[in-house]
Design an enzyme around this catalytic site. Structure first.
Site, PDB file in Angstrom:
ATOM      1  N   ASN A 118       0.904  -1.231  -0.059  1.00 35.65           N
ATOM      2  CA  ASN A 118       0.103   0.243   0.140  1.00 35.65           C
ATOM      3  C   ASN A 118       0.944   1.290  -0.013  1.00 35.65           C
ATOM      4  OD1 ASN A 118      -3.149  -0.240  -0.016  1.00 35.65           O
ATOM      5  ND2 ASN A 118      -2.138  -2.080   1.325  1.00 35.65           N
TER       6      ASN A 118
ATOM      7  N   HIS B 101      -8.304  -1.283   5.688  1.00 34.79           N
ATOM      8  CA  HIS B 101      -8.699  -2.585   6.293  1.00 34.79           C
ATOM      9  C   HIS B 101      -9.418  -3.374   5.329  1.00 34.79           C
ATOM     10  CE1 HIS B 101      -9.478  -5.448   9.492  1.00 34.79           C
ATOM     11  NE2 HIS B 101     -10.938  -5.818   8.711  1.00 34.79           N
TER      12      HIS B 101
ATOM     13  N   GLY C  90     -10.586   2.666  18.362  1.00 30.70           N
ATOM     14  CA  GLY C  90     -11.136   1.202  18.184  1.00 30.70           C
ATOM     15  C   GLY C  90     -10.400   0.334  17.015  1.00 30.70           C
TER      16      GLY C  90
HETATM   17  C1  GAR Z   1      -3.464  -4.918   3.803  1.00 34.42           C
HETATM   18  O1  GAR Z   1      -4.198  -5.790   3.317  1.00 34.42           O
HETATM   19  C2  GAR Z   1      -4.280  -4.085   4.736  1.00 34.42           C
HETATM   20  O2  GAR Z   1      -5.615  -3.826   4.339  1.00 34.42           O
HETATM   21  C3  GAR Z   1      -4.094  -5.103   5.953  1.00 34.42           C
HETATM   22  O3  GAR Z   1      -2.968  -5.223   5.992  1.00 34.42           O
HETATM   23  C4  GAR Z   1      -2.359  -5.398   4.497  1.00 34.42           C
HETATM   24  C5  GAR Z   1      -1.234  -4.802   4.500  1.00 34.42           C
HETATM   25  O4  GAR Z   1      -0.413  -4.985   3.046  1.00 34.42           O
HETATM   26  N1  GAR Z   1      -4.244  -4.175   7.226  1.00 34.42           N
HETATM   27  C6  GAR Z   1      -5.280  -4.598   8.064  1.00 34.42           C
HETATM   28  O5  GAR Z   1      -5.542  -5.976   8.230  1.00 34.42           O
HETATM   29  C7  GAR Z   1      -5.398  -3.579   9.301  1.00 34.42           C
HETATM   30  N2  GAR Z   1      -6.387  -4.079  10.335  1.00 34.42           N
HETATM   31  P1  GAR Z   1       0.636  -4.304   2.761  1.00 34.42           P
HETATM   32  O6  GAR Z   1       1.811  -4.327   3.926  1.00 34.42           O
HETATM   33  O7  GAR Z   1       1.231  -4.792   1.470  1.00 34.42           O
HETATM   34  O8  GAR Z   1       0.128  -2.744   2.395  1.00 34.42           O
END
Ligand code: GAR
Length: 190
Positions: free
Chosen positions: A13, A110, A144
């Site tokens: 991301n 998320h 939260g």
């Molecule tokens: C992503 O899919 C994000 O939505 C999730 O972690 C991943 C990180 O991917 N976040 C959560 O679950 C937060 N509760 P990345 O390191 O490749 O960006």
């Protein structure tokens, strides 16, 4: 708009945010990337781009984000001139004093259609629940677990034969478009 990015993992991301900046679709600059894991690939991605990086010392706690560590993180982000903080796969709960330091200016992505499936591995939760739809959400952080006002949200179909990996990949492809768009939307409102 100067961004600070916090992540615990691969940082795809972060990469999407940097690509949107390069493409001119997001008018921002990433000035600091911090991780609670010294080995996280997100730090390497940032360093390769010449972005300042740092490790958050969580005092040996596996999942807690202790108050002193949140204070230090807020101070580092402020010292770097950060306007908006983006959580990009950061797996600890952000609370005070971070929220107080960046009121209404901490975003999270998320991998579910919140309020459905907060918490860990949301795509697996959706698959196990037999949901016909999954998705992703960018929201403001309110202390939260994956709660707070939604900025943008998009659904993704769950297909017959999906595994956790195929579903997560489909969600991530949407995340990479949604996060930069949500940051641009927040920038307009500041
Ligand atoms: C992503 O899919 C994000 O939505 C999730 O972690 C991943 C990180 O991917 N976040 C959560 O679950 C937060 N509760 P990345 O390191 O490749 O960006």
């Amino acid at each position: 708009m100067q961004l600070g990015v916090l992540g615990s993992g691969s940082g795809s991301n972060l990469q999407a945010i940097l690509d949107a900046i390069d493409a001119g679709t997001l008018d921002a600059r990433v000035v600091l990337v911090l991780s609670d894991h010294p080995e996280a690939y997100i730090l390497e991605r940032a360093a390769k781009r010449g972005i300042a990086t740092g490790v958050i010392d969580c005092r040996g706690f596996r999942s807690k984000f202790p108050e002193e560590a949140q204070r230090e993180t807020a101070d580092r982000l402020k010292a770097a001139g950060v306007d908006v903080v983006c959580l990009a796969g950061f797996m600890r709960l952000v609370k005070e004093p971070m929220l107080e330091a960046f009121p209404g200016r901490i975003l999270n992505i998320h991998p579910s259609l919140l309020p459905a499936f907060p918490g860990l591995e949301a795509w697996k939760q959706a698959l196990e629940a037999g949901a016909s739809e999954a998705g992703c959400t960018v929201h403001l952080v309110d202390g939260g677990m994956d709660t707070g006002p939604v900025i943008l949200q998009e659904a993704v179909p769950v297909l017959a034969g999906d595994t956790a990996a195929t579903l997560h990949a489909r969600i991530q492809a949407v995340e990479h478009r949604l996060y930069p768009a949500a940051i641009a939307k927040v920038a307009k409102s500041l």
